[in-house]
Design a protein around this motif. Structure first.
Motif, PDB file in Angstrom:
ATOM      1  N   VAL A  59      55.687  36.497  47.182  1.00  0.00           N
ATOM      2  CA  VAL A  59      54.662  36.152  46.193  1.00  0.00           C
ATOM      3  C   VAL A  59      53.410  36.969  46.442  1.00  0.00           C
ATOM      4  O   VAL A  59      52.823  37.533  45.509  1.00  0.00           O
ATOM      5  N   ARG A  60      52.993  37.055  47.707  1.00  0.00           N
ATOM      6  CA  ARG A  60      51.795  37.834  48.049  1.00  0.00           C
ATOM      7  C   ARG A  60      51.968  39.291  47.653  1.00  0.00           C
ATOM      8  O   ARG A  60      51.063  39.909  47.086  1.00  0.00           O
ATOM      9  N   GLU A  61      53.131  39.855  47.944  1.00  0.00           N
ATOM     10  CA  GLU A  61      53.388  41.255  47.606  1.00  0.00           C
ATOM     11  C   GLU A  61      53.430  41.455  46.092  1.00  0.00           C
ATOM     12  O   GLU A  61      52.944  42.454  45.569  1.00  0.00           O
ATOM     13  N   ALA A  62      54.008  40.493  45.380  1.00  0.00           N
ATOM     14  CA  ALA A  62      54.066  40.594  43.913  1.00  0.00           C
ATOM     15  C   ALA A  62      52.666  40.565  43.317  1.00  0.00           C
ATOM     16  O   ALA A  62      52.360  41.328  42.399  1.00  0.00           O
ATOM     17  N   LEU A  63      51.811  39.705  43.830  1.00  0.00           N
ATOM     18  CA  LEU A  63      50.446  39.616  43.306  1.00  0.00           C
ATOM     19  C   LEU A  63      49.675  40.904  43.565  1.00  0.00           C
ATOM     20  O   LEU A  63      48.890  41.351  42.715  1.00  0.00           O
ATOM     21  N   LYS A  64      49.904  41.535  44.708  1.00  0.00           N
ATOM     22  CA  LYS A  64      49.261  42.814  44.994  1.00  0.00           C
ATOM     23  C   LYS A  64      49.728  43.882  44.000  1.00  0.00           C
ATOM     24  O   LYS A  64      48.934  44.676  43.503  1.00  0.00           O
ATOM     25  N   THR A  65      51.035  43.894  43.735  1.00  0.00           N
ATOM     26  CA  THR A  65      51.588  44.860  42.787  1.00  0.00           C
ATOM     27  C   THR A  65      51.032  44.625  41.387  1.00  0.00           C
ATOM     28  O   THR A  65      50.653  45.573  40.679  1.00  0.00           O
ATOM     29  N   LEU A  66      50.954  43.373  40.978  1.00  0.00           N
ATOM     30  CA  LEU A  66      50.437  43.045  39.651  1.00  0.00           C
ATOM     31  C   LEU A  66      48.943  43.339  39.540  1.00  0.00           C
ATOM     32  O   LEU A  66      48.457  43.691  38.463  1.00  0.00           O
ATOM     33  N   ALA A  67      48.234  43.228  40.645  1.00  0.00           N
ATOM     34  CA  ALA A  67      46.816  43.593  40.641  1.00  0.00           C
ATOM     35  C   ALA A  67      46.670  45.093  40.431  1.00  0.00           C
ATOM     36  O   ALA A  67      45.814  45.555  39.667  1.00  0.00           O
ATOM     37  N   GLY A  68      47.538  45.863  41.087  1.00  0.00           N
ATOM     38  CA  GLY A  68      47.508  47.310  40.903  1.00  0.00           C
ATOM     39  C   GLY A  68      47.865  47.723  39.494  1.00  0.00           C
ATOM     40  O   GLY A  68      47.381  48.747  38.992  1.00  0.00           O
ATOM     41  N   ALA A  69      48.692  46.919  38.826  1.00  0.00           N
ATOM     42  CA  ALA A  69      49.100  47.213  37.451  1.00  0.00           C
ATOM     43  C   ALA A  69      48.099  46.709  36.424  1.00  0.00           C
ATOM     44  O   ALA A  69      48.230  47.000  35.238  1.00  0.00           O
ATOM     45  N   GLY A  70      47.104  45.937  36.868  1.00  0.00           N
ATOM     46  CA  GLY A  70      46.077  45.463  35.953  1.00  0.00           C
ATOM     47  C   GLY A  70      46.352  44.113  35.311  1.00  0.00           C
ATOM     48  O   GLY A  70      45.647  43.720  34.386  1.00  0.00           O
ATOM     49  N   LEU A  71      47.358  43.387  35.788  1.00  0.00           N
ATOM     50  CA  LEU A  71      47.666  42.082  35.211  1.00  0.00           C
ATOM     51  C   LEU A  71      47.019  40.931  35.975  1.00  0.00           C
ATOM     52  O   LEU A  71      46.906  39.819  35.451  1.00  0.00           O
ATOM     53  N   VAL A  72      46.645  41.204  37.212  1.00  0.00           N
ATOM     54  CA  VAL A  72      46.053  40.182  38.081  1.00  0.00           C
ATOM     55  C   VAL A  72      44.754  40.727  38.654  1.00  0.00           C
ATOM     56  O   VAL A  72      44.645  41.923  38.948  1.00  0.00           O
ATOM     57  N   THR A  73      43.774  39.849  38.792  1.00  0.00           N
ATOM     58  CA  THR A  73      42.493  40.209  39.400  1.00  0.00           C
ATOM     59  C   THR A  73      42.398  39.564  40.770  1.00  0.00           C
ATOM     60  O   THR A  73      42.682  38.366  40.920  1.00  0.00           O
ATOM     61  N   MET A  74      42.031  40.347  41.778  1.00  0.00           N
ATOM     62  CA  MET A  74      41.901  39.838  43.138  1.00  0.00           C
ATOM     63  C   MET A  74      40.419  39.730  43.486  1.00  0.00           C
ATOM     64  O   MET A  74      39.656  40.682  43.299  1.00  0.00           O
ATOM     65  N   SER A  75      40.020  38.560  43.982  1.00  0.00           N
ATOM     66  CA  SER A  75      38.629  38.316  44.358  1.00  0.00           C
ATOM     67  C   SER A  75      38.569  37.722  45.754  1.00  0.00           C
ATOM     68  O   SER A  75      39.413  36.895  46.129  1.00  0.00           O
ATOM     69  N   GLU A  76      37.568  38.153  46.515  1.00  0.00           N
ATOM     70  CA  GLU A  76      37.394  37.640  47.875  1.00  0.00           C
ATOM     71  C   GLU A  76      37.144  36.141  47.863  1.00  0.00           C
ATOM     72  O   GLU A  76      37.513  35.422  48.783  1.00  0.00           O
ATOM     73  N   TYR A  77      36.514  35.647  46.794  1.00  0.00           N
ATOM     74  CA  TYR A  77      36.129  34.241  46.731  1.00  0.00           C
ATOM     75  C   TYR A  77      37.124  33.385  45.947  1.00  0.00           C
ATOM     76  O   TYR A  77      37.435  32.262  46.330  1.00  0.00           O
TER      77      TYR A  77
END
Length: 222
Positions: A59-77
């Motif tokens: 799941v963590r790896e998928a979210l990183k991939t989707l963030a790179g593709a522009g579908l998910v936003t990653m925030s420190e908070y």
């Protein structure tokens, strides 16, 4: 061993894939594109892992991939959230497509590249089960028209926009379902490309992209 999605959030997905990581990635992407996971919704690794019947690692790896593709936003908070689609994103993505894609399509036609994958993608779009599958098939159609341009950097640049384009089109169709009109435009583009007219294919592609943006604007935006 094959993994099959059984959670209510991911119910109805015809996904049974040999790779656990691929299954998780495709499941989350499909849920985003169908609106099951809503724009701005927080994506909690433990919850997704439980729903998908896997550990947190894929799941963590998928979210990183989707963030790179522009579908998910990653925030420190806030952690991971589904990307919010707005008019500004649409304008940026489609402006860049207009700068690059017509030229790539023109070069593909001039090189006489095989257009069979484009025709196959059209068929998948016509028989798609939902707007996510339809949007992904349309994405494949466009890629099939520019992939043979002969410039891998140009292909890579357009590839980087593919998932964001799918997200935008899925959001637009939720407001105004115009995919039948766009399918007709796709057939016109393919017909021009198959005739060997690079200029006509590029022109029809440009008109198609512009019309999509115009329709979204006329409907009140995203």
């Amino acid at each position: 061993m094959s993994e099959v999605i059984a959670s209510p959030i991911f119910a109805g997905q015809p996904r049974s894939l040999s790779s656990r990581g691929t299954m998780v990635l495709e499941a989350i992407k499909h849920a985003i594109l169908t609106g099951t996971l809503q724009p701005g919704q927080q994506l909690v690794e433990t919850e997704l892992a439980q729903q998908l019947g896997v550990s947190k690692t894929p799941v963590r790896e998928a979210l990183k991939t989707l963030a790179g593709a522009g579908l998910v936003t990653m925030s420190e908070y806030k952690g991971a959230t589904v990307r919010t689609v707005d008019n500004a994103l649409m304008e940026w993505v489609y402006d860049l497509r207009l700068l690059l894609e017509p030229e790539a399509v023109s070069r593909t036609v001039e090189r006489g590249a095989d257009l069979t994958p484009a025709a196959e993608a059209l068929g998948r779009a016509d028989t798609a089960a939902d707007r996510a599958d339809r949007s992904l098939a349309n994405r494949d159609f466009h890629r099939a028209l520019y992939a043979g341009c002969g410039n891998p950097l140009l292909v890579s640049s357009l590839d980087s926009l593919r998932d964001q384009t799918a997200l935008i089109s899925a959001a637009a169709w939720e407001r105004v379902p115009t995919w039948e009109r766009e399918a007709d435009e796709h057939r016109d583009i393919l017909k021009a490309a198959q005739s060997g007219s690079a200029a006509e294919a590029a022109g029809r592609l440009r008109e198609h992209v512009c019309r999509f943006v115009e329709r979204v604007r006329e409907s009140g935006g995203l």
